[in-house]
Design a protein around this motif. Structure first.
Motif, PDB file in Angstrom:
ATOM      1  N   SER A 412      -7.033 -11.712   2.294  1.00 34.12           N
ATOM      2  CA  SER A 412      -5.858 -11.528   1.449  1.00 34.12           C
ATOM      3  C   SER A 412      -6.216 -11.226  -0.004  1.00 34.12           C
ATOM      4  O   SER A 412      -7.273 -11.643  -0.502  1.00 34.12           O
ATOM      5  CB  SER A 412      -4.965 -12.769   1.518  1.00 34.12           C
ATOM      6  N   VAL A 413      -5.334 -10.484  -0.646  1.00 36.20           N
ATOM      7  CA  VAL A 413      -5.508 -10.158  -2.065  1.00 36.20           C
ATOM      8  C   VAL A 413      -4.177 -10.317  -2.787  1.00 36.20           C
ATOM      9  O   VAL A 413      -3.110 -10.254  -2.172  1.00 36.20           O
ATOM     10  CB  VAL A 413      -6.007  -8.710  -2.291  1.00 36.20           C
ATOM     11  N   ILE A 414      -4.293 -10.505  -4.094  1.00 37.23           N
ATOM     12  CA  ILE A 414      -3.127 -10.471  -4.979  1.00 37.23           C
ATOM     13  C   ILE A 414      -3.462  -9.462  -6.070  1.00 37.23           C
ATOM     14  O   ILE A 414      -4.546  -9.529  -6.661  1.00 37.23           O
ATOM     15  CB  ILE A 414      -2.849 -11.851  -5.608  1.00 37.23           C
ATOM     16  N   VAL A 415      -2.567  -8.537  -6.294  1.00 39.53           N
ATOM     17  CA  VAL A 415      -2.796  -7.531  -7.331  1.00 39.53           C
ATOM     18  C   VAL A 415      -1.772  -7.756  -8.437  1.00 39.53           C
ATOM     19  O   VAL A 415      -0.571  -7.871  -8.158  1.00 39.53           O
ATOM     20  CB  VAL A 415      -2.643  -6.112  -6.742  1.00 39.53           C
ATOM     21  N   VAL A 416      -2.239  -7.862  -9.669  1.00 39.29           N
ATOM     22  CA  VAL A 416      -1.311  -8.013 -10.793  1.00 39.29           C
ATOM     23  C   VAL A 416      -1.388  -6.748 -11.646  1.00 39.29           C
ATOM     24  O   VAL A 416      -2.467  -6.329 -12.071  1.00 39.29           O
ATOM     25  CB  VAL A 416      -1.618  -9.275 -11.630  1.00 39.29           C
ATOM     26  N   LEU A 417      -0.230  -6.130 -11.836  1.00 39.09           N
ATOM     27  CA  LEU A 417      -0.140  -4.869 -12.573  1.00 39.09           C
ATOM     28  C   LEU A 417       0.654  -5.078 -13.851  1.00 39.09           C
ATOM     29  O   LEU A 417       1.612  -5.861 -13.874  1.00 39.09           O
ATOM     30  CB  LEU A 417       0.565  -3.820 -11.717  1.00 39.09           C
ATOM     31  N   ASP A 418       0.247  -4.374 -14.878  1.00 40.78           N
ATOM     32  CA  ASP A 418       0.994  -4.408 -16.134  1.00 40.78           C
ATOM     33  C   ASP A 418       1.701  -3.086 -16.335  1.00 40.78           C
ATOM     34  O   ASP A 418       1.117  -2.025 -16.092  1.00 40.78           O
ATOM     35  CB  ASP A 418       0.040  -4.636 -17.322  1.00 40.78           C
ATOM     36  N   LEU A 499       2.084   1.515  -7.537  1.00 44.17           N
ATOM     37  CA  LEU A 499       0.657   1.718  -7.796  1.00 44.17           C
ATOM     38  C   LEU A 499       0.368   3.124  -8.313  1.00 44.17           C
ATOM     39  O   LEU A 499      -0.559   3.340  -9.089  1.00 44.17           O
ATOM     40  CB  LEU A 499      -0.106   1.475  -6.486  1.00 44.17           C
ATOM     41  N   GLU A 500       1.178   4.077  -7.907  1.00 47.19           N
ATOM     42  CA  GLU A 500       0.944   5.473  -8.309  1.00 47.19           C
ATOM     43  C   GLU A 500       1.625   5.806  -9.631  1.00 47.19           C
ATOM     44  O   GLU A 500       1.456   6.905 -10.153  1.00 47.19           O
ATOM     45  CB  GLU A 500       1.476   6.407  -7.221  1.00 47.19           C
ATOM     46  N   ASP A 501       2.389   4.870 -10.146  1.00 42.72           N
ATOM     47  CA  ASP A 501       3.083   5.135 -11.408  1.00 42.72           C
ATOM     48  C   ASP A 501       2.047   5.398 -12.511  1.00 42.72           C
ATOM     49  O   ASP A 501       1.121   4.601 -12.705  1.00 42.72           O
ATOM     50  CB  ASP A 501       3.936   3.905 -11.767  1.00 42.72           C
ATOM     51  N   PRO A 502       2.194   6.495 -13.238  1.00 38.14           N
ATOM     52  CA  PRO A 502       1.173   6.806 -14.248  1.00 38.14           C
ATOM     53  C   PRO A 502       1.105   5.796 -15.394  1.00 38.14           C
ATOM     54  O   PRO A 502       0.097   5.734 -16.100  1.00 38.14           O
ATOM     55  CB  PRO A 502       1.580   8.192 -14.763  1.00 38.14           C
ATOM     56  N   ASP A 503       2.165   5.005 -15.570  1.00 38.23           N
ATOM     57  CA  ASP A 503       2.172   4.062 -16.709  1.00 38.23           C
ATOM     58  C   ASP A 503       1.595   2.695 -16.384  1.00 38.23           C
ATOM     59  O   ASP A 503       1.540   1.823 -17.250  1.00 38.23           O
ATOM     60  CB  ASP A 503       3.614   3.865 -17.215  1.00 38.23           C
ATOM     61  N   ILE A 504       1.200   2.471 -15.147  1.00 37.59           N
ATOM     62  CA  ILE A 504       0.735   1.112 -14.843  1.00 37.59           C
ATOM     63  C   ILE A 504      -0.736   0.919 -15.218  1.00 37.59           C
ATOM     64  O   ILE A 504      -1.512   1.876 -15.295  1.00 37.59           O
ATOM     65  CB  ILE A 504       0.933   0.719 -13.358  1.00 37.59           C
ATOM     66  N   ARG A 505      -1.052  -0.321 -15.410  1.00 37.01           N
ATOM     67  CA  ARG A 505      -2.451  -0.716 -15.649  1.00 37.01           C
ATOM     68  C   ARG A 505      -2.762  -1.848 -14.684  1.00 37.01           C
ATOM     69  O   ARG A 505      -1.891  -2.676 -14.398  1.00 37.01           O
ATOM     70  CB  ARG A 505      -2.634  -1.220 -17.097  1.00 37.01           C
ATOM     71  N   LEU A 506      -3.995  -1.882 -14.229  1.00 36.60           N
ATOM     72  CA  LEU A 506      -4.395  -2.977 -13.341  1.00 36.60           C
ATOM     73  C   LEU A 506      -4.879  -4.138 -14.200  1.00 36.60           C
ATOM     74  O   LEU A 506      -5.827  -3.984 -14.966  1.00 36.60           O
ATOM     75  CB  LEU A 506      -5.523  -2.508 -12.417  1.00 36.60           C
TER      76      LEU A 506
END
Lengths: 520, 247
Positions: A412-418, A499-506
């Protein structure tokens, strides 16, 4: 202006906002209880006694498996009927039709997807209700009393000891505490002074044994008179001290009782919010949003630093009975050991079953993180901490899924995006045939892995009711189902869109398994 | 030779956008199951899995989709016709104002990958044990194939190109990779790498390699019958983009 108790479901904000608008026009004072994790019936009883009327909005609470309405709202209705206060019920027409006998004949219907359909009926019902409240012959059943409390317990060493503890807590808050016990209770039906003592109390606390006693007779009297009461019943089999929908708390040890009473008493003392005034100073939408956001309360356990990705592992609930139960159900559904013969298809099936199980059986509702003065710490609900509202933030649900997937032998993973203005968490897992040695876990790597199916991500809040879109899904996708939840395919699509949004950051990807196995 | 800076920018940004390595030069042939090394930011094929006796199963091709990216800065595109005016001929002017600024426009992009990864990685480990697998080798295990693509990368601080486009469809609604749009270069300035309307390209790929610290593993090869072949994947790593462009 007379005060009216406003009972509503926190999750159906657009409907609440529709009705609040109409009450604003009629200049009501609607008292609403801000969402909290504590279900305190004594507080509701108190406000029921002190209010001139009762208004309730009863929408459906739909899921794929059942159609119904909130049992908590149901209890509030019963309370209002018992107290005999003037009332106005707006009931979802489908619910009204299905549960006709649950509601009084004067219940007013509304259409869930188009509340304005019966707008003129609603407006005239509100006007008539106002006229009823203006009748000078009617006064509230009780006015706020002095700080008086009565503690009732049968004559029994353990119960009296518990009653002492409760009494001491009340006294610490400057309550004048009366005790009723032993022979005093035997004359409950004959000695009117006992009833007067109860009615003169701001709050009564019943410490009950596991057998019926005269204390239960006194409780019956308090119940009939709608006197604010906390009921603490000894039950050696009690697994926790969460109140049931009627407010009854079962306890098996003194510490548990004291903690449970402390929570109840804290909530009891907490005031209500006046929704119409709030709406006037902002808007009905804003007022409804504020009331439906959880009150910041004392937080149990460790807080999480939102910059500390690996720290999330401490907030998982892999061994919790709830997690074991849900994983066990998937095991039974699939009829095979979850950890053997790994493959992409099998992992997807496990994840889909887990997701669908929670979406259909557990009535989660999405909420934003409660407002707080803390900028560097966040509370995360673990499985044992989901409350009566089943409210959950995106990180709560991402952690829950990470726990479930781990318990089901998935990576399992958790991904946090800004994103500009907010952050969001997704849940998911690595495919079994993806190496766990990634030289770099940057946004590109995550995007590529998701494209290849090496990493499966999904919108964890998809299992929770939400009036509007939460992140990558559209409003239309949220509203496609009656219960405002996403099916698993849409939840995966929503995660990819985000995830494909150009404005997101990981911000980070938390890979649970290596963190568990690596030495700390 | 260190990789040229414009190619680095293109590689990094494409990796950030899609998470795959960009084939360099973009028109170079790339195939699933290719085995080779990274050198100067390029994958250099030395063999194939087939050559080495390893059987792999390609997945079905994914659904075709368009992929269109421009560099985060330094690229501007202008068409001589407005967005709403249907036109069958137009001049398309693309200006680049920084080294590495690029345009990537591909149509009918499909993904294919090695489906039996457990088997392939187990077989590679066996070859490694037998001394037949170079530890520096990478294997291309996933590929994006495009029916047609236009890829232009500026190799100067300032460069540009003007293309004449003609089509039976209104130009603004088409892409620069659409085979129905006839593109020809009218003029250009500065140094550019360009593929205009290229056909059957493999512009993006992903690969795996053996782990760095493989020697620390107690036993590299999964023993048949006692350890399942699924454990072989633990001996592999997913290389980073820095590894490619720093090669």
């Amino acid at each position: 202006m007379r005060q009216v108790y406003f009972s509503h479901s926190y999750r159906d904000r657009s409907i609440n906002s529709y009705f609040l608008d109409r009450f604003v026009r009629e200049d009501f004072a609607l008292l609403a209880d801000q969402k909290s994790s504590t279900w305190c019936v004594a507080k509701l009883e108190r406000y029921m006694l002190e209010s001139s009327g009762f208004v309730s909005i009863i929408p459906r609470r739909a899921s794929t498996e059942k159609l119904g309405y909130s049992p908590y709202i149901g209890h509030e209705l019963a309370l209002a009927r018992r107290a005999g206060v003037p009332r106005l019920f707006f009931v979802d027409n489908i619910i009204l039709e299905k549960f006709r006998d649950d509601f009084p004949k004067d219940a007013v219907p509304f259409v869930y997807d188009e509340p304005g359909f019966y707008a003129s009926l609603h407006d005239s019902a509100i006007k008539n209700f106002r006229l009823k409240l203006e009748d000078p012959g009617f006064t509230p059943l009780a006015l706020r009393k002095r700080k008086k409390a009565t503690v009732i317990a049968p004559k029994n060493k353990e119960l009296l000891q518990a009653a002492d503890g409760v009494g001491a807590m009340l006294a610490t808050s400057d309550y004048e505490v009366s005790r009723l016990t032993g022979q005093q209770l035997h004359s409950a039906l004959d000695d009117v002074r006992l009833l007067e003592t109860l009615r003169d109390s701001d709050i009564c606390v019943f410490v009950l044994g596991d057998r019926l006693s005269y204390a239960n007779v006194v409780l019956g009297m308090a119940y009939a008179h709608c006197i604010p009461s906390v009921r603490l019943r000894f039950d050696r089999r009690a697994a926790d001290t969460n109140p049931d929908v009627t407010g009854l708390i079962r306890w098996s040890n003194l510490d548990g009782l004291i903690t449970a009473f402390d929570e109840q008493f804290d909530d009891f003392k907490f005031g209500m919010q006046e929704a119409v005034g709030m709406a006037k100073s902002t808007s009905s939408d804003e007022a409804v949003l504020d009331i439906s956001r959880s009150r910041r309360e004392k937080i149990a356990g460790d807080l999480w630093n939102p910059k500390d990705g690996p720290g999330l592992v401490k907030h998982l609930s892999v061994d919790h009975a709830y997690v074991e139960d849900r994983v066990g159900r998937v095991h039974n559904q699939m009829g095979t050991a979850l950890g053997t013969n790994p493959g992409r298809k099998k992992s997807m099936e496990i994840c889909r079953h887990l997701y669908d199980g929670l979406r259909k059986r557990d009535d989660f509702v999405y909420e934003l993180e409660p407002q707080s003065m803390m900028t560097d710490k966040q509370a995360i609900r673990q499985a044992r901490e989901f409350d009566a509202n089943n409210s959950a933030t995106c990180i709560d649900l991402a952690c829950l899924f990470a726990s479930l997937l781990e318990a089901a032998y998935q990576r399992s993973v958790i991904v946090v995006l800004d994103m500009p203005g907010f952050a969001h968490a997704l849940a998911g897992y690595w495919a079994p045939d993806e190496p766990n040695d990634h030289q770099q876990l940057d946004l590109g790597t995550v995007r590529g892995a998701a494209r290849r199916g090496d990493l499966v991500l999904f919108e964890a809040t998809g299992i929770a009711h939400s009036e509007n879109r939460v992140a990558g899904e559209t409003d239309k996708e949220r509203k496609l189902a009656d219960d405002r939840r996403l099916d698993f395919t849409t939840a995966k699509k929503a995660a990819i869109t985000l995830l494909e949004d150009p404005d997101i950051r990981l911000r980070f990807l938390v890979d649970v398994h290596p963190l568990r196995t690596s030495p700390t | 030779m260190e990789m040229a800076s414009p190619a680095k920018v293109y590689q990094k940004e494409m990796h950030n956008n899609v998470g795959f390595f960009a084939t360099w030069l973009p028109g170079d042939h790339m195939e699933l199951g290719a085995v080779g090394v990274m050198k100067d930011g390029q994958f250099r094929q030395e063999a194939t899995l087939k050559d080495l006796g390893i059987k792999y199963k390609p997945s079905d091709e994914g659904s075709p989709q368009p992929l269109k990216y421009t560099s985060s800065k330094g690229t501007s595109i202008e068409s001589s016709v407005g967005a709403k005016v249907p036109a069958v001929t137009a001049d398309i002017k693309i200006d680049f104002s920084s080294e590495g600024a690029f345009l990537f426009d591909a149509l009918r992009v499909r993904q294919v990958r090695i489906k039996n990864r457990f088997d392939v990685t187990a077989d590679i480990l066996e070859l490694y044990e037998e001394g037949k697998w170079n530890k520096e080798w990478y294997v291309v295990e996933s590929l994006h194939m495009a029916d047609s693509a236009t890829i232009i990368v500026s190799q100067d601080q300032s460069a540009g190109i003007v293309m004449a486009a003609s089509s039976e469809l209104p130009i603004p609604s088409t892409t620069l990779a659409d085979p129905k749009v006839d593109l020809s270069v009218k003029s250009s300035h500065g140094k550019l790498f360009q593929i205009i309307g290229g056909r059957n390209l493999q512009p993006l790929y992903a690969c795996l390699r053996l782990k760095d610290n493989l020697f620390k593993a107690p036993k590299v090869v999964p023993v048949r019958g006692t350890v399942s072949r699924e454990t072989s994947i633990k001996m592999f790593a997913r290389p980073s983009i820095e590894e490619l462009i720093g090669s």
